[in-house]
Design an enzyme around this catalytic site. Structure first.
Site, PDB file in Angstrom:
ATOM      1  N   ILE A  78      43.876  40.785  25.981  1.00 28.30           N
ATOM      2  CA  ILE A  78      43.366  41.973  26.684  1.00 28.30           C
ATOM      3  C   ILE A  78      43.423  41.664  28.165  1.00 28.30           C
ATOM      4  CG2 ILE A  78      41.402  43.457  27.195  1.00 28.30           C
ATOM      5  CD1 ILE A  78      40.508  43.310  24.360  1.00 28.30           C
ATOM      6  N   ASP A  79      44.381  42.256  28.842  1.00 28.74           N
ATOM      7  CA  ASP A  79      44.471  42.136  30.291  1.00 28.74           C
ATOM      8  C   ASP A  79      43.627  43.269  30.882  1.00 28.74           C
ATOM      9  OD1 ASP A  79      45.245  41.413  32.831  1.00 28.74           O
ATOM     10  OD2 ASP A  79      47.126  42.528  32.757  1.00 28.74           O
ATOM     11  N   THR A  83      39.943  42.909  31.067  1.00 29.48           N
ATOM     12  CA  THR A  83      38.769  42.970  30.188  1.00 29.48           C
ATOM     13  C   THR A  83      37.635  43.771  30.821  1.00 29.48           C
ATOM     14  OG1 THR A  83      39.374  40.844  29.208  1.00 29.48           O
ATOM     15  CG2 THR A  83      37.124  41.599  28.861  1.00 29.48           C
ATOM     16  N   HIS A 105      40.202  40.316  42.979  1.00 28.70           N
ATOM     17  CA  HIS A 105      41.550  40.028  42.492  1.00 28.70           C
ATOM     18  C   HIS A 105      42.640  40.380  43.499  1.00 28.70           C
ATOM     19  CE1 HIS A 105      40.059  40.404  38.046  1.00 28.70           C
ATOM     20  NE2 HIS A 105      39.639  39.314  38.644  1.00 28.70           N
ATOM     21  N   SER A 114      44.565  45.805  34.939  1.00 24.18           N
ATOM     22  CA  SER A 114      45.579  45.299  34.011  1.00 24.18           C
ATOM     23  C   SER A 114      47.011  45.588  34.428  1.00 24.18           C
ATOM     24  CB  SER A 114      45.336  45.870  32.598  1.00 24.18           C
ATOM     25  OG  SER A 114      45.872  47.176  32.450  1.00 24.18           O
ATOM     26  N   LYS A 159      49.309  48.796  35.662  1.00 24.64           N
ATOM     27  CA  LYS A 159      49.864  49.133  36.988  1.00 24.64           C
ATOM     28  C   LYS A 159      51.373  48.940  36.996  1.00 24.64           C
ATOM     29  CE  LYS A 159      46.914  46.266  39.031  1.00 24.64           C
ATOM     30  NZ  LYS A 159      45.887  46.025  37.984  1.00 24.64           N
ATOM     31  N   ARG A 180      49.296  43.504  45.206  1.00 30.62           N
ATOM     32  CA  ARG A 180      48.252  42.539  44.815  1.00 30.62           C
ATOM     33  C   ARG A 180      48.295  41.417  45.858  1.00 30.62           C
ATOM     34  NH1 ARG A 180      45.517  41.408  39.753  1.00 30.62           N
ATOM     35  NH2 ARG A 180      44.872  39.238  39.561  1.00 30.62           N
TER      36      ARG A 180
END
Length: 354
Positions: free
Chosen positions: A135-136, A138, A240, A264, A267, A281
């Site tokens: 699960i990216d 969470t 992040h 997650s 994107k 990012r």
């Protein structure tokens, strides 16, 4: 090589694991623990990892696996382990042939824990290595927003196959990203997408299914004739990605629309299908190293959809350095035609801070 067998197994495995995550997503109690790095892990993470590694072990027993989770906490928490076992043993595809390919039910709860623990490969530059994030996103999963089940096959440092299940993204590729998509509620009509790519063969999407694989269609990034009208997406968590720097890059490019924040590798999938244009990012600190399971599948899907994915210097992401992207800082993904322009803006913003 065509990697069609690897693709088929990966698609079925991610689809089956996604069924488990959806069941947990709709539960009020998700069996949440905090890991050593303070990030959360749920019953869905552990269960999805067990199902996907089982499928890899059955079909490609000599391959290595780099996975996010490990089972030490479950060995100490028998009650939670029992809950996950009850989930895992009950999840199957309605397509019997597909479920047979994946290995059918596990033998025991102990076997499940051993399988979860078999994703500890160190990675590296040689051999066949699967990068798995069960699960990216969470935190998005816990807040009722976007998350993804992600699996990529890396061979000698290059990503060859990428599959991502996004249960809460709209099925339609024509739906543009909206600012509220990061908090999309469960049960939205026509949601749930399986994205796939094989190196040199393009990228596809198809609706998620509880049975066999549904028909797929090709996806591609959309042209951006006016970069000022582009949309860009970023993570929800400020820890992040440097959101202030992202905003400064957008301003420099003349982008006036607010960023779309979602968790997650959804994107990567969103820009690959043309629902958005740019994914930023930017690094929050110098010593942070991205994990390969957070990027392998999405990197390939975007590149096969006509995009370019690099770090903040314009260098390709290097998946040969182990469990992290130790040679890279940050991620910039955009259509090829505007990628250099985005990188120039990123460098301008970051150099102004020195």
């Amino acid at each position: 090589m065509s990697y069609q067998r690897e693709l088929h197994v990966a698609e079925l495995a991610v689809q089956r694991a996604t069924l488990l995550t959806q069941r947990v997503f709709n539960d009020k109690v998700k069996g949440t623990l905090d890991k050593n790095d303070k990030s959360p892990v749920t019953k869905g993470d552990f269960g999805a990892q067990a199902l996907i590694i089982q499928a890899i072990r059955k079909n490609f027993p000599d391959d290595e696996i780099v996975a996010e989770e490990e089972a030490s906490s479950l060995r100490e928490d028998k009650s939670l382990s029992n809950e996950i076992w009850d989930l895992v043993k009950d999840i199957k595809l309605t397509d019997e042939e597909g479920d047979k390919i994946l290995g059918g039910p596990l033998a025991s709860e102990g076997t499940m824990l051993d399988i979860i623990d078999s994703g500890k490969s160190a990675g590296g530059p040689k051999g066949r290595i699967w990068a798995l994030d069960p699960i990216d996103g969470t935190k998005g999963f816990l807040r009722g927003g976007q998350y993804a089940v992600c699996l990529g096959l890396i061979i000698d440092g290059d990503v060859k196959v990428g599959v991502i299940g996004c249960p809460n993204l709209p099925v339609s590729d024509s739906v543009s990203l909206s600012v509220d998509i990061g908090s999309a509620p469960a049960g939205v009509a026509e949601s749930g997408v399986l994205f796939s790519a094989v190196v040199g063969s393009g990228a596809t999407s198809r609706p998620l299914s509880p049975g066999g694989l549904l028909e797929s269609k090709s996806i591609s990034m959309k042209p951006v004739p006016d970069i000022g009208k582009a949309s860009f997406c970023e993570g929800v968590e400020a820890g992040h990605s440097a959101q202030d720097d992202n905003a400064a890059v957008a301003k420099l490019l003349g982008i006036t629309a607010p960023s779309v924040r979602l968790d997650s590798q959804a994107k990567y999938c969103s820009i690959a299908r043309g629902a958005g244009d740019i994914y930023l990012r930017l690094p929050v600190r110098q010593d942070y190293q991205e994990k390969i399971w957070d990027h392998a599948a999405g990197d390939l899907i975007v590149r096969e959809a006509g995009g370019q994915v690099t770090d903040i210097t314009g260098a390709r992401l290097d998946f040969s350095k182990g469990r992290t992207l130790a040679a890279n800082k940050g991620v910039v993904a955009a259509p090829k035609a505007i990628h250099t322009q985005v990188i120039d803006a990123v460098q301008s913003v970051l150099s102004s801070k020195l």
